[in-house]
Design a protein around this motif. Structure first.
Motif, short mmCIF file in Angstrom:
data_model
loop_
_atom_site.label_atom_id
_atom_site.label_comp_id
_atom_site.label_asym_id
_atom_site.label_seq_id
_atom_site.Cartn_x
_atom_site.Cartn_y
_atom_site.Cartn_z
N PRO A 1 0.82 -1.21 0.00
CA PRO A 1 0.00 0.00 0.00
C PRO A 1 0.86 1.26 0.00
O PRO A 1 1.82 1.37 0.74
N SER A 2 0.51 2.19 -0.87
CA SER A 2 1.09 3.53 -0.85
C SER A 2 -0.04 4.48 -1.17
O SER A 2 -1.07 4.08 -1.70
N SER A 3 0.14 5.75 -0.84
CA SER A 3 -0.98 6.68 -0.99
C SER A 3 -1.39 6.83 -2.45
O SER A 3 -2.57 6.81 -2.77
N SER A 4 -0.43 6.94 -3.36
CA SER A 4 -0.80 7.10 -4.77
C SER A 4 -1.39 5.81 -5.33
O SER A 4 -2.33 5.84 -6.12
N HIS A 5 -0.85 4.68 -4.90
CA HIS A 5 -1.37 3.39 -5.35
C HIS A 5 -2.79 3.19 -4.82
O HIS A 5 -3.68 2.74 -5.56
N ALA B 1 -5.14 5.39 -6.81
CA ALA B 1 -5.39 4.83 -8.14
C ALA B 1 -6.33 3.63 -8.06
O ALA B 1 -7.26 3.49 -8.88
N MET B 2 -6.11 2.76 -7.09
CA MET B 2 -6.99 1.60 -6.93
C MET B 2 -8.41 2.04 -6.57
O MET B 2 -9.39 1.47 -7.06
N CYS C 1 -9.85 4.89 -7.37
CA CYS C 1 -10.45 5.44 -8.60
C CYS C 1 -10.89 4.32 -9.54
O CYS C 1 -11.96 4.39 -10.13
N ALA C 2 -10.07 3.30 -9.68
CA ALA C 2 -10.42 2.19 -10.57
C ALA C 2 -11.66 1.46 -10.06
O ALA C 2 -12.55 1.11 -10.85
N ILE C 3 -11.74 1.24 -8.76
CA ILE C 3 -12.90 0.54 -8.19
C ILE C 3 -14.16 1.37 -8.37
O ILE C 3 -15.21 0.85 -8.76
N ILE C 4 -14.07 2.68 -8.10
CA ILE C 4 -15.25 3.54 -8.26
C ILE C 4 -15.68 3.58 -9.72
O ILE C 4 -16.87 3.53 -10.03
N THR C 5 -14.71 3.65 -10.64
CA THR C 5 -15.04 3.65 -12.07
C THR C 5 -15.76 2.36 -12.46
O THR C 5 -16.75 2.39 -13.19
#
Length: 163
Positions: A91-95, A98-99, A101-105
């Motif tokens: 886990p990292s903040s940018s990762h 991004a994850m 955002c992908a899940i919401i999309t």
């Protein structure tokens, strides 16, 4: 007792004076201060500086370790795809962003597809309802025509029989 294998070396101890320990401590403090000055994100509470490569003992002797022996005892270096997989799962903040955002999309796309499917089905149901109404109207008209034909046949048979 058996002798340790030649690839493993025994730890070596070196006597370190009080003056040397004080110099090491001062150097460590200077390095930490430099790190905090150049990288303010590391100056938060709870973040510890990296541990030194040596472990001082209580008696003042400095414990050193032969790194070639340590590397021989470790597991083999993992392949690139394993490293990439570990990086993806770390886990990292940018990762995490991004994850997220992908899940919401994906969720929004799923909801959109469900509504699209429901609208398509609603249109099909409306067409079927109209077809059923037309069929019922046609059936009523046919039954009226059949009744009229039967009445005409009766009248025709009565007329032929009466002449």
């Amino acid at each position: 007792m058996s002798r340790p294998p030649s690839s493993q070396t025994t730890p070596q101890f070196h006597r370190v004076s009080e003056r040397d320990l004080t110099e090491i401590e001062l150097h460590s403090v200077d390095s930490i201060n430099d790190l905090h000055r150049t990288h303010p994100e590391h100056s938060q509470k709870g973040v510890r500086p990296p541990r030194p490569a040596y472990s001082p003992s209580l008696n003042g002797n400095l414990f050193t370790c032969d790194m070639s022996a340590v590397n021989q005892r470790r597991r083999p270096v993992s392949s690139k795809w394993q490293t990439r997989l570990q990086d993806m799962l770390t886990p990292s903040s940018s990762h995490a962003y991004a994850m997220g955002c992908a899940i919401i999309t994906l969720l929004l796309l799923t909801v959109f597809l469900i509504f699209y499917f429901l609208v398509q089905q609603g249109g099909a149901v409306q067409m079927l309802t109209e077809a059923v109404r037309e069929k019922e109207e046609t059936a009523k008209e046919l039954s009226l025509l059949i009744q009229e034909l039967q009445a005409l046949r009766k009248n025709l048979t009565v007329m032929r029989g009466g002449s």
